[in-house]
Design a protein around this motif. Structure first.
Motif, PDB file in Angstrom:
ATOM      1  N   GLY A 240      41.861  39.013  31.305  1.00  0.00           N
ATOM      2  CA  GLY A 240      42.164  39.295  32.697  1.00  0.00           C
ATOM      3  C   GLY A 240      42.534  40.727  32.981  1.00  0.00           C
ATOM      4  O   GLY A 240      42.304  41.241  34.077  1.00  0.00           O
ATOM      5  N   GLY A 241      43.142  41.400  31.990  1.00  0.00           N
ATOM      6  CA  GLY A 241      43.513  42.796  32.135  1.00  0.00           C
ATOM      7  C   GLY A 241      42.735  43.657  31.159  1.00  0.00           C
ATOM      8  O   GLY A 241      41.634  43.299  30.750  1.00  0.00           O
TER       9      GLY A 241
ATOM     10  N   MET B 186      40.661  39.391  36.144  1.00  0.00           N
ATOM     11  CA  MET B 186      41.568  38.908  37.187  1.00  0.00           C
ATOM     12  C   MET B 186      41.575  39.809  38.417  1.00  0.00           C
ATOM     13  O   MET B 186      42.140  39.439  39.455  1.00  0.00           O
ATOM     14  CB  MET B 186      42.988  38.798  36.634  1.00  0.00           C
ATOM     15  N   ALA B 187      40.953  40.968  38.338  1.00  0.00           N
ATOM     16  CA  ALA B 187      41.001  41.917  39.454  1.00  0.00           C
ATOM     17  C   ALA B 187      40.511  41.328  40.780  1.00  0.00           C
ATOM     18  O   ALA B 187      41.145  41.541  41.821  1.00  0.00           O
ATOM     19  CB  ALA B 187      40.217  43.182  39.095  1.00  0.00           C
TER      20      ALA B 187
ATOM     21  N   LEU C  15      41.109  47.818  40.963  1.00  0.00           N
ATOM     22  CA  LEU C  15      40.390  47.768  39.691  1.00  0.00           C
ATOM     23  C   LEU C  15      39.111  46.934  39.775  1.00  0.00           C
ATOM     24  O   LEU C  15      38.404  46.787  38.777  1.00  0.00           O
ATOM     25  CB  LEU C  15      41.291  47.185  38.597  1.00  0.00           C
ATOM     26  N   ILE C  16      38.807  46.403  40.956  1.00  0.00           N
ATOM     27  CA  ILE C  16      37.615  45.560  41.100  1.00  0.00           C
ATOM     28  C   ILE C  16      36.335  46.278  40.673  1.00  0.00           C
ATOM     29  O   ILE C  16      35.499  45.690  39.967  1.00  0.00           O
ATOM     30  CB  ILE C  16      37.506  45.024  42.543  1.00  0.00           C
TER      31      ILE C  16
ATOM     32  N   SER D  21      32.514  46.218  34.048  1.00  0.00           N
ATOM     33  CA  SER D  21      32.730  45.629  32.724  1.00  0.00           C
ATOM     34  C   SER D  21      31.944  44.333  32.573  1.00  0.00           C
ATOM     35  O   SER D  21      31.334  44.078  31.520  1.00  0.00           O
ATOM     36  CB  SER D  21      34.224  45.363  32.516  1.00  0.00           C
ATOM     37  N   ARG D  22      31.930  43.516  33.613  1.00  0.00           N
ATOM     38  CA  ARG D  22      31.185  42.259  33.571  1.00  0.00           C
ATOM     39  C   ARG D  22      29.683  42.529  33.444  1.00  0.00           C
ATOM     40  O   ARG D  22      28.993  41.888  32.638  1.00  0.00           O
ATOM     41  CB  ARG D  22      31.451  41.446  34.833  1.00  0.00           C
ATOM     42  N   ALA D  23      29.186  43.479  34.233  1.00  0.00           N
ATOM     43  CA  ALA D  23      27.757  43.804  34.182  1.00  0.00           C
ATOM     44  C   ALA D  23      27.359  44.303  32.802  1.00  0.00           C
ATOM     45  O   ALA D  23      26.305  43.920  32.269  1.00  0.00           O
ATOM     46  CB  ALA D  23      27.425  44.846  35.244  1.00  0.00           C
TER      47      ALA D  23
END
Length: 217
Positions: free
Chosen positions: A139-140, A179-180, A189-190, A196-198
């Motif tokens: 999450g962080g 979690m952003a 931080l979105i 990061s997800r991509a």
């Protein structure tokens, strides 16, 4: 054709879990390369394996001919998990961080498959050198140089168990800041979370294809 052992452990279903989204991308890319291959799948949250018991533990160090009925029954369940591990050509694990560590369901699986003298601490183990890709979502951020770096226990722990103990070849994909989008305090931080997800999804597809090609060579 190669066999992939795929484990998920997120408490969240597909669509709400980053680790599941990334492992799904990896698995799809793998299956595209191996349409005739085998995938052995375990959802450790939906269908948890038994936590290690005294009977299952002691049976691992005793001659099967001496097993009590309780030991025999407990070890039979453990044996299934060990054989799945030994027969895998590659392993994929979804390991989200919960309270600074891995889900208890994944820990239960590890406790069952780590058997000293067979899968662990054995130069002739069938698991030695098997590649394992771990999707360690969190999450962080616990990356080097961040304030929470000292609290990163997932990669450290899994490296010790998977690499040092089971002799697997470990590679991590680490989508962070998940979690952003859900925590107003992390809203700034979105963009980093999305990036990061991509990257994790891209890495999963690339790594799966590369690994499949490597095993097919």
């Amino acid at each position: 054709m190669a066999t992939l052992l795929h484990l998920d452990s997120s408490v969240f279903p597909a669509g709400a879990s980053t680790s599941r989204a990334v492992t799904e991308t990896f698995r799809k890319a793998w299956e595209d390369q191996h349409p005739d291959g085998t995938v052995v799948y375990r959802d450790l949250h939906a269908d948890p394996v038994p936590h290690i018991s005294a009977d299952a533990h002691t049976a691992g160090f005793a001659d099967p001919a001496t097993h009590t009925p309780e030991q025999a029954a407990a070890f039979a369940e453990r044996e299934k998990l060990i054989v799945e591990l030994e027969q895998a050509d590659a392993i994929l694990i979804g390991a989200p961080m919960y309270n600074f560590s891995i889900p208890s369901t994944l820990k239960a699986w590890l406790d069952n498959v780590v058997l000293i003298g067979r899968t662990a601490m054995n130069e002739d183990s069938k698991t030695n050198g098997t590649p394992v890709t771990v999707v360690a979502s969190r999450g962080g951020s616990y990356a080097p140089g961040t304030p929470r770096e000292p609290l990163e226990y997932v990669q450290n722990y899994l490296t010790a168990v998977l690499s040092e103990t089971l002799g697997l070849e470990v590679d991590f994909i680490v989508p962070e800041l998940t979690m952003a989008p859900h925590n107003p305090a992390m809203s700034e931080l979105i963009p980093l979370s999305e990036a990061s997800r991509a990257k994790a999804l891209d890495d999963a597809a690339i790594k799966a294809k590369s690994l499949a090609e490597r095993l097919a060579a």
